[in-house]
Design an enzyme around this catalytic site. Structure first.
Site, PDB file in Angstrom:
ATOM      1  N   GLU A 135      17.614 -17.500  22.130  1.00  0.00           N
ATOM      2  CA  GLU A 135      18.440 -16.468  22.753  1.00  0.00           C
ATOM      3  C   GLU A 135      19.061 -16.974  24.054  1.00  0.00           C
ATOM      4  O   GLU A 135      20.213 -16.679  24.346  1.00  0.00           O
ATOM      5  CB  GLU A 135      17.625 -15.192  23.014  1.00  0.00           C
ATOM      6  CG  GLU A 135      17.034 -14.537  21.768  1.00  0.00           C
ATOM      7  CD  GLU A 135      18.040 -14.305  20.651  1.00  0.00           C
ATOM      8  OE1 GLU A 135      19.245 -14.122  20.944  1.00  0.00           O
ATOM      9  OE2 GLU A 135      17.624 -14.323  19.473  1.00  0.00           O
ATOM     10  N   LEU A 151       0.823  -1.193   0.000  1.00  0.00           N
ATOM     11  CA  LEU A 151       0.000   0.000   0.000  1.00  0.00           C
ATOM     12  C   LEU A 151       0.869   1.260   0.000  1.00  0.00           C
ATOM     13  O   LEU A 151       0.600   2.219  -0.734  1.00  0.00           O
ATOM     14  CB  LEU A 151      -0.887  -0.034   1.245  1.00  0.00           C
ATOM     15  CG  LEU A 151      -2.218   0.694   1.208  1.00  0.00           C
ATOM     16  CD1 LEU A 151      -3.081   0.157   0.094  1.00  0.00           C
ATOM     17  CD2 LEU A 151      -2.923   0.545   2.550  1.00  0.00           C
TER      18      LEU A 151
END
Ligand SMILES: Nc1ncnc2c1ncn2[C@@H]1O[C@H](COP(=O)(O)OP(=O)(O)OP(=O)(O)O)[C@@H](O)[C@H]1O
Ligand SMILES: [Zn+2]
Length: 683
Positions: free
Chosen positions: A510, A297
């Site tokens: 992590e 868009l």
């Protein structure tokens, strides 16, 4: 080697059987809707691909200009358009075998069309009418209400079919889909403005057009399968879709991105003047963000604001089976664009043409395509007024050559909207339907953390649908809350589940890094660990060199490798090899880089001795393979060390991952507390 999960591949085709099933279960409107919208593009990387047998004809939603199908659209598609679309395709036998309920329906149509007469058209029109009535009966709603409610006007993009057919670059095999899309858009446009009588006349016209095309298609290409669209791109012309009607006004909640792109608009309005004044612009702009946040868009809006042509291409379109097709499409695209500068070229899903991962047997010619793209980008000057906008959800998966200066060297992040942005988006879409005074978009916005623009749009549409089904005149808070909950908790909101799953994977990933860093003597101390997405990355662990000058000893480099490995090994240990993610493979890249440097630059290999190999291209094959062998050994050892540590500290690993899931970010001290088995104080 890692093959990244195939779910990354965009999947925008909908098997016709889904549409048919959707149509044939009018009671289950919502269920069947989700069955269809599963393939909508914003869900593409979170929803496992449909098994679409290659023999199954399918519709490409993007060709229809749709990101999803709504109930009214399914009705219309199936009733009016699919027969035209299926015309000339060798599909009838398919329906015989596997879709018994759909079979008669389709066979009917098939015969219908083959009679090629105006009478047929009439009876088809009548049939159309009766079906919407039928639907209306079962749903107890007025047909016109359904239409007015649900079919928003996107039809202003639609020009005359003739003109479009001439000017759009549509591979032959796509043309029917395009026609369908056109007719569909046409229907949508007129649904808003016309009364039923009038619309029927138009429908008739469209059906007639489709019929003609159908006959044409039959004569020309009787057994062309829809999915097989490979050979037709070579000589196709490319022409722009002008998007005058899309402006920044249409894109809500991404103010920063709009601001960054404003300069591009200025440039496109007057390239010469801009460059004379000393303005400098990148040739390529990368829009980076999650699916459905409005990247496409925005790109359209840039063209719309500057009032210049907009050339759309999707990376996956270049993913061809035959040599040269993708490259030639790129060439055509740029030739046309340059001739019509200033203009915008938009390449959606850039990662599927320009990804590192595409060098696989699945995509044998993509290297050619990407090289062509690079050559084209290098082949014009910045002041020529061509701006290339690429969109991707995975910038880290892009080929490095693409992001070098002079190519896609500007990145604009298009994040998920914050609460203010969500409010704006909700208001924007609410204004397109009828809603009650009591509706407070802000309350809904507060409850929809993490929703993309496309999802918010969907929420409003679902609410409208619900209101329609319940026979209400207007959407109230009740419907909005209902559809919010439905999207959040219902089966179709897989993205929430996946988001949760992703979060868990990220947390283990992590903490994998963190655990290795913590338990490896020579590793840098941990600074913090987080699973909060920052920019495009999902999470990260940051390490702090103890001294300013980080003197890299062999042990320290090995430790660095191990820490890198930690993330990937963690994913493998916890979730199995099948679920290793993109993030994990970049860890592996990292470790490989270090290993390579150790062997070729730092003389840290026993076998190859203390010497540097600066230009690996000039080495003898023996030396090269010895280097590779050494690197492999270093990596394997590192992998084993990481695995050993994570297995030994499985409990700490779990605790840390869970703490991350709860607190999202942990600093060095907090990590230590968790790893020492103490309780974290509630913050
Ligand atoms: N910020 C926004 N403001 C208004 N509408 C939006 C916004 N974001 C998404 N939408 C709606 O969702 C639709 C899909 O968005 P769009 O195709 O631009 O997303 P995208 O970021 O390009 O997604 P993808 O990565 O899947 O290609 C848009 O056509 C629009 O209707
Ligand atoms: Zn990692």
């Amino acid at each position: 080697m890692f093959s990244l999960s195939s779910t990354v591949q965009p999947q925008v085709t909908v098997p016709l059987s889904h549409l048919i099933n959707a149509f044939h279960t009018p009671k289950n409107t919502s269920v069947s809707l989700s069955g269809v919208s599963v393939s909508q593009k914003q869900h593409r990387d979170v929803v496992p691909e449909h098994e679409v047998p290659s023999s199954e004809p399918s519709l490409n939603l993007r060709d229809l200009g749709l990101s999803e199908l709504k109930i009214g659209q399914i009705d219309q598609l199936v009733e009016n358009l699919l027969p035209g679309f299926c015309k000339g395709k060798n599909i009838s036998s398919h329906w015989h075998t596997s879709h018994v309920s759909a079979q008669s329906f389709f066979e009917n149509k098939y015969v219908f069309i083959q009679s090629r007469g105006f009478k047929t058209l009439k009876s088809r029109t009548r049939r159309l009418q009766s079906t919407s009535e039928r639907l209306a009966e079962t749903q107890n709603i007025a047909p016109s209400f359904v239409k007015g409610f649900l079919l928003r006007d996107r039809g202003s993009d639609v020009e005359s079919l003739d003109k479009l057919m001439k000017t759009k670059n549509i591979p032959e095999a796509h043309q029917d889909a395009f026609k369908t899309g056109f007719a569909e858009g046409f229907l949508k446009a007129q649904a808003l403005t016309q009364k039923t009588n009038d619309s029927l006349r138009r429908t008739r016209l469209i059906l007639f057009i489709l019929l003609l095309f159908g006959i044409y298609g039959l004569l020309k290409n009787p057994f062309l399968s829809v999915r097989f669209r490979t050979t037709t791109g070579l000589d196709s012309a490319v022409d722009p879709v002008q998007m005058k009607n899309v402006t920044f006004e249409h894109v809500k909640g991404v103010e920063e991105a709009k601001q960054e792109l404003q300069e591009v608009v200025e440039f496109l309005k007057n390239p010469q003047k801009f460059t004379i004044l000393g303005g400098k612009l990148p040739k390529g702009i990368l829009l980076v963000g999650p699916p459905g946040t409005g990247k496409t868009l925005l790109a359209r809006a840039v063209a719309g604001e500057a009032d210049v042509p907009f050339y759309y291409a999707s990376g996956s379109e270049f993913d061809e089976m035959f040599v040269g097709v993708g490259a030639s499409r790129i060439r055509n695209l740029f030739r046309e664009a340059k001739a019509n500068a200033p203009c915008v070229i938009f390449i959606d899903e850039l990662d599927s043409v320009g990804g590192k991962r595409i060098e696989s047997p699945m995509h044998p010619y993509s290297r050619q395509t990407i090289n062509q793209l690079l050559a084209e980008m290098d082949g014009f000057k910045p002041n020529e007024g061509v701006i290339i906008i690429g969109a991707t959800n995975f910038p880290e998966a892009l080929d490095n050559a693409l992001i070098r200066p002079g190519r896609f060297d500007m990145q604009v992040t298009v994040p998920r909207p914050d609460v203010k942005g969500r409010t704006e988006i909700l208001k924007w879409y609410l204004n397109k339907i009828k809603f009650d005074q009591s509706v407070d978009p802000e309350i809904i916005a507060r409850g929809t953390v993490g929703f993309s623009g496309a999802e918010l749009e969907n929420l409003v549409n679902q609410a409208a649908l619900k209101a329609a089904v319940d026979g209400k005149e207007m959407v109230t808070m009740k419907e909005l809350e209902f559809s919010k909950d439905k999207i959040l908790m219902g089966p179709e909101r897989r993205s929430v589940e996946i988001d949760n799953k992703n979060k868990t994977i990220t947390a283990y990933h992590e903490s994998g890094h963190a655990i290795i860093a913590y338990y490896t003597k020579d590793a840098m101390p941990i600074n913090k660990a987080t699973i909060m997405p920052r920019g495009p990355t999902l999470g990260h662990v940051s390490l702090l060199p103890e001294n300013d000058r980080w003197n890299e000893t062999r042990a320290q480099l090995l430790a660095q490798m191990d820490v890198s490995m930690g993330g990937r090994v963690a994913e493998e240990l916890i979730f199995g090899t099948d679920h290793i993610t993109t993030g994990a493979s970049s860890d592996f890249d990292n470790a490989t880089k270090i290993a390579k440097r150790m062997v070729t630059k730092f003389g840290m290999s026993e076998k190859l001795g203390v010497m540097t190999y600066s230009d690996t291209g000039k080495l003898s094959p023996e030396t090269q393979s010895a280097i590779e062998q050494e690197i492999r050994i270093l990596l394997r050892d590192s992998y084993e060390r990481a695995k050993h540590i994570l297995k030994t500290h499985a409990k700490e690993h779990k605790n840390l991952a869970e703490a991350l899931l709860t607190y999202e970010t942990l600093d060095a001290k907090e990590i230590q507390i968790v790893l020492e088995g103490k309780k974290l104080e509630v913050r």
